[in-house]
Scaffold this active site. Structure first.
Site, PDB file in Angstrom:
ATOM      1  N   SER A 125     -76.032 -28.459 -71.104  1.00  0.00           N
ATOM      2  CA  SER A 125     -75.773 -29.900 -70.992  1.00  0.00           C
ATOM      3  C   SER A 125     -76.858 -30.491 -70.111  1.00  0.00           C
ATOM      4  O   SER A 125     -77.455 -29.776 -69.291  1.00  0.00           O
ATOM      5  CB  SER A 125     -74.405 -30.129 -70.341  1.00  0.00           C
ATOM      6  OG  SER A 125     -74.260 -31.480 -69.946  1.00  0.00           O
ATOM      7  N   TYR A 140     -68.383 -28.167 -63.512  1.00  0.00           N
ATOM      8  CA  TYR A 140     -69.006 -28.264 -64.841  1.00  0.00           C
ATOM      9  C   TYR A 140     -70.530 -28.236 -64.708  1.00  0.00           C
ATOM     10  O   TYR A 140     -71.214 -27.507 -65.426  1.00  0.00           O
ATOM     11  CB  TYR A 140     -68.550 -29.549 -65.535  1.00  0.00           C
ATOM     12  CG  TYR A 140     -69.075 -29.703 -66.943  1.00  0.00           C
ATOM     13  CD1 TYR A 140     -68.471 -29.054 -68.009  1.00  0.00           C
ATOM     14  CD2 TYR A 140     -70.201 -30.493 -67.214  1.00  0.00           C
ATOM     15  CE1 TYR A 140     -68.956 -29.189 -69.309  1.00  0.00           C
ATOM     16  CE2 TYR A 140     -70.697 -30.629 -68.498  1.00  0.00           C
ATOM     17  CZ  TYR A 140     -70.064 -29.986 -69.550  1.00  0.00           C
ATOM     18  OH  TYR A 140     -70.555 -30.113 -70.828  1.00  0.00           O
ATOM     19  N   LYS A 144     -73.027 -25.291 -66.293  1.00  0.00           N
ATOM     20  CA  LYS A 144     -74.035 -25.513 -67.330  1.00  0.00           C
ATOM     21  C   LYS A 144     -75.429 -25.094 -66.866  1.00  0.00           C
ATOM     22  O   LYS A 144     -76.249 -24.649 -67.678  1.00  0.00           O
ATOM     23  CB  LYS A 144     -73.999 -26.978 -67.785  1.00  0.00           C
ATOM     24  CG  LYS A 144     -72.713 -27.324 -68.544  1.00  0.00           C
ATOM     25  CD  LYS A 144     -72.534 -26.426 -69.762  1.00  0.00           C
ATOM     26  CE  LYS A 144     -71.309 -26.733 -70.583  1.00  0.00           C
ATOM     27  NZ  LYS A 144     -71.188 -25.885 -71.772  1.00  0.00           N
ATOM     28  N   THR A 175     -67.395 -36.723 -78.533  1.00  0.00           N
ATOM     29  CA  THR A 175     -66.497 -35.687 -79.054  1.00  0.00           C
ATOM     30  C   THR A 175     -65.180 -35.725 -78.280  1.00  0.00           C
ATOM     31  O   THR A 175     -65.029 -36.475 -77.318  1.00  0.00           O
ATOM     32  CB  THR A 175     -67.098 -34.282 -78.873  1.00  0.00           C
ATOM     33  OG1 THR A 175     -67.150 -33.998 -77.466  1.00  0.00           O
ATOM     34  CG2 THR A 175     -68.488 -34.179 -79.456  1.00  0.00           C
TER      35      THR A 175
HETATM   36  N1  LIG Z   1     -69.302 -33.788 -75.575  1.00  0.00           N
HETATM   37  C1  LIG Z   1     -70.325 -33.871 -74.732  1.00  0.00           C
HETATM   38  O1  LIG Z   1     -70.683 -34.960 -74.238  1.00  0.00           O
HETATM   39  C2  LIG Z   1     -71.105 -32.636 -74.356  1.00  0.00           C
HETATM   40  C3  LIG Z   1     -72.317 -32.806 -73.683  1.00  0.00           C
HETATM   41  C4  LIG Z   1     -73.033 -31.680 -73.310  1.00  0.00           C
HETATM   42  C5  LIG Z   1     -72.572 -30.419 -73.599  1.00  0.00           C
HETATM   43  N2  LIG Z   1     -71.375 -30.289 -74.250  1.00  0.00           N
HETATM   44  C6  LIG Z   1     -70.919 -28.922 -74.495  1.00  0.00           C
HETATM   45  O2  LIG Z   1     -70.788 -28.693 -75.887  1.00  0.00           O
HETATM   46  C7  LIG Z   1     -69.771 -27.726 -76.121  1.00  0.00           C
HETATM   47  C8  LIG Z   1     -68.804 -28.268 -77.156  1.00  0.00           C
HETATM   48  O3  LIG Z   1     -68.152 -29.385 -76.588  1.00  0.00           O
HETATM   49  P1  LIG Z   1     -67.420 -30.496 -77.454  1.00  0.00           P
HETATM   50  O4  LIG Z   1     -67.883 -31.810 -76.955  1.00  0.00           O
HETATM   51  O5  LIG Z   1     -67.500 -30.181 -78.903  1.00  0.00           O
HETATM   52  O6  LIG Z   1     -65.935 -30.310 -76.891  1.00  0.00           O
HETATM   53  P2  LIG Z   1     -64.558 -30.120 -77.664  1.00  0.00           P
HETATM   54  O7  LIG Z   1     -63.511 -30.257 -76.605  1.00  0.00           O
HETATM   55  O8  LIG Z   1     -64.505 -30.989 -78.852  1.00  0.00           O
HETATM   56  O9  LIG Z   1     -64.650 -28.603 -78.155  1.00  0.00           O
HETATM   57  C9  LIG Z   1     -64.578 -27.520 -77.272  1.00  0.00           C
HETATM   58  C10 LIG Z   1     -63.708 -26.447 -77.916  1.00  0.00           C
HETATM   59  O10 LIG Z   1     -63.615 -25.340 -77.009  1.00  0.00           O
HETATM   60  C11 LIG Z   1     -62.336 -24.785 -77.188  1.00  0.00           C
HETATM   61  N3  LIG Z   1     -61.953 -23.989 -76.018  1.00  0.00           N
HETATM   62  C12 LIG Z   1     -61.675 -24.434 -74.775  1.00  0.00           C
HETATM   63  N4  LIG Z   1     -61.308 -23.422 -73.980  1.00  0.00           N
HETATM   64  C13 LIG Z   1     -61.363 -22.294 -74.740  1.00  0.00           C
HETATM   65  C14 LIG Z   1     -61.103 -20.927 -74.487  1.00  0.00           C
HETATM   66  N5  LIG Z   1     -60.712 -20.508 -73.282  1.00  0.00           N
HETATM   67  N6  LIG Z   1     -61.265 -20.047 -75.499  1.00  0.00           N
HETATM   68  C15 LIG Z   1     -61.657 -20.455 -76.725  1.00  0.00           C
HETATM   69  N7  LIG Z   1     -61.911 -21.747 -77.026  1.00  0.00           N
HETATM   70  C16 LIG Z   1     -61.772 -22.655 -76.045  1.00  0.00           C
HETATM   71  C17 LIG Z   1     -61.426 -25.988 -77.350  1.00  0.00           C
HETATM   72  O11 LIG Z   1     -60.190 -25.625 -77.940  1.00  0.00           O
HETATM   73  C18 LIG Z   1     -62.267 -26.908 -78.213  1.00  0.00           C
HETATM   74  O12 LIG Z   1     -61.986 -26.772 -79.585  1.00  0.00           O
HETATM   75  C19 LIG Z   1     -69.125 -27.450 -74.757  1.00  0.00           C
HETATM   76  O13 LIG Z   1     -69.654 -26.256 -74.223  1.00  0.00           O
HETATM   77  C20 LIG Z   1     -69.543 -28.641 -73.925  1.00  0.00           C
HETATM   78  O14 LIG Z   1     -69.577 -28.350 -72.550  1.00  0.00           O
HETATM   79  C21 LIG Z   1     -70.638 -31.359 -74.651  1.00  0.00           C
END
Ligand SMILES: NC(=O)c1ccc[n+]([C@@H]2O[C@H](COP(=O)([O-])OP(=O)(O)OC[C@H]3O[C@@H](n4cnc5c(N)ncnc54)[C@H](O)[C@@H]3O)[C@@H](O)[C@H]2O)c1
Length: 234
Positions: A125, A140, A144, A175
Site C-alpha cells: 500500500s 496497518y 504494509k 473497495t
Molecule cells: N482498498 C484500498 O484502498 C487498498 C489500498 C492499498 C492496499 N490495499 C490492500 O489490498 C488488499 C485487498 O484489499 P481490498 O481493498 O480488496 O479489501 P477487501 O476487504 O475487499 O478484501 C480483503 C479480503 O481479505 C479477506 N480476509 C480478511 N482476513 C482474512 C483472513 N484472516 N484469512 C483469509 N482471508 C481474510 C476478507 O474476507 C476480504 O475478502 C489488502 O491487502 C489491502 O490491505 C487496499
C-alpha cells in the site's frame, strides 16, 4: 484480478478467503463469466497448517500453482497509537504480514518441488511508505512496510528457483475495505490528496496483476509498483 488473469489465459483459479458466502459467490460468478474451473477454499491465512492442507488440495483439484496473489488484508483505521489494543495490533500483523508469508511459503514449496518457477504478487500500500492521514492506523502502515520488505527478501531467496516475487502498492481504492461509516467523510480528503482526484476502481489493478503474473515481466522481481493515482508525488 482473478477475472483479468482468466481473460489473459489462466487455466483455473483457486480463491482462498475466510468468508464462505463471499467466496462461494465470487467463485460462481467467476466461473460463469470465464468458463474456466474456479474453486473457493475457506481458510484463515493465519493458520499455517490449514493453508498447507488447502494448497495441497488446490494442486490436486486444479493442477500446479503458477501464480499467487496475496490479497487478504484488514485495516483498523482511526485508532490512536496510545490506545491501540495489543491483541488487535498483533492480529492485524498476523493477517496482513504473517498470513501473506504462510500462503507464499506453502505455494513456493510446491513451485520449488515442481521445478516450474512461478510468480508471487503481494499487495502492500502507499501506507507502507507514507503515513496516511487524517486516520491513525499505525499497525496497518507498519504491516504494509513489512509486506514490501518481505516480498523483496523472498524475491532474493527464490530467484534461483525461477520464482519471481513482486508487490503492487495501491493508493486509495474504492473497495469493501474502505466502506466504513467513519471513513466516508475522510474519502473526500483522500481524493483531494490524490492528483487524479478520486479513489481507484477495483479493476484498475488488473493490468498490473496480469503484467506481474506473466512473462511480460520476466526480468522483474523484487519490485514494488505504485498504482495510486499519483498520491505519492506530493
Ligand atoms: N482498498 C484500498 O484502498 C487498498 C489500498 C492499498 C492496499 N490495499 C490492500 O489490498 C488488499 C485487498 O484489499 P481490498 O481493498 O480488496 O479489501 P477487501 O476487504 O475487499 O478484501 C480483503 C479480503 O481479505 C479477506 N480476509 C480478511 N482476513 C482474512 C483472513 N484472516 N484469512 C483469509 N482471508 C481474510 C476478507 O474476507 C476480504 O475478502 C489488502 O491487502 C489491502 O490491505 C487496499
Amino acid at each position: 484480478m482473478a477475472q483479468a488473469l482468466a481473460e489473459a489465459g489462466a487455466e483455473a483459479i483457486a480463491l482462498l478467503d475466510v468468508k464462505q458466502d463471499l467466496g462461494d459467490a465470487a467463485a460462481a460468478e467467476l466461473h460463469s463469466t470465464t468458463g474456466i474451473p474456479v474453486q473457493y477454499y475457506k481458510v484463515d491465512v493465519r493458520d499455517g497448517d490449514a493453508i498447507a492442507e488447502v494448497i495441497a488440495r488446490v494442486t490436486s483439484d486444479l493442477g500446479a500453482v503458477d501464480i499467487v496473489i496475496n490479497s487478504a488484508g484488514v485495516v483498523d483505521s482511526n485508532i490512536k497509537a496510545e490506545t491501540y489494543d495489543a491483541a488487535m495490533f498483533r492480529k492485524l500483523l498476523d493477517i496482513n504480514l504473517t498470513g501473506s508469508f504462510l500462503v507464499s511459503q506453502a505455494c513456493a514449496r510446491h513451485m520449488i518441488a515442481a521445478r516450474n518457477g512461478g510468480s508471487i504478487i503481494f499487495l502492500s500500500s502507499i501506507a507502507g511508505s507514507r503515513v496516511l492521514h487524517p486516520q491513525q492506523q499505525c499497525a496497518y502502515n507498519a504491516s504494509k512496510a513489512a509486506v514490501a520488505q518481505l516480498a523483496r527478501s523472498l524475491a532474493a531467496e527464490w530467484a534461483p528457483h525461477s520464482i519471481r516475487v513482486n508487490t503492487i502498492a495501491p493508493g486509495y481504492m474504492d473497495t469493501a475495505l474502505n466502506r466504513e461509516a467513519l471513513l466516508e467523510a475522510q474519502k473526500k480528503h483522500w481524493s483531494a490528496m490524490t492528483p487524479m482526484g478520486r479513489l481507484g476502481k477495483p479493476d484498475e489493478l488488473n493490468g498490473l496483476a496480469v503484467f506481474l503474473a506473466s512473462d511480460a515481466s520476466g526480468f522483474v522481481t523484487g519490485a514494488e509498483i505504485l498504482a495510486d493515482g499519483g498520491y505519492a508525488v506530493y
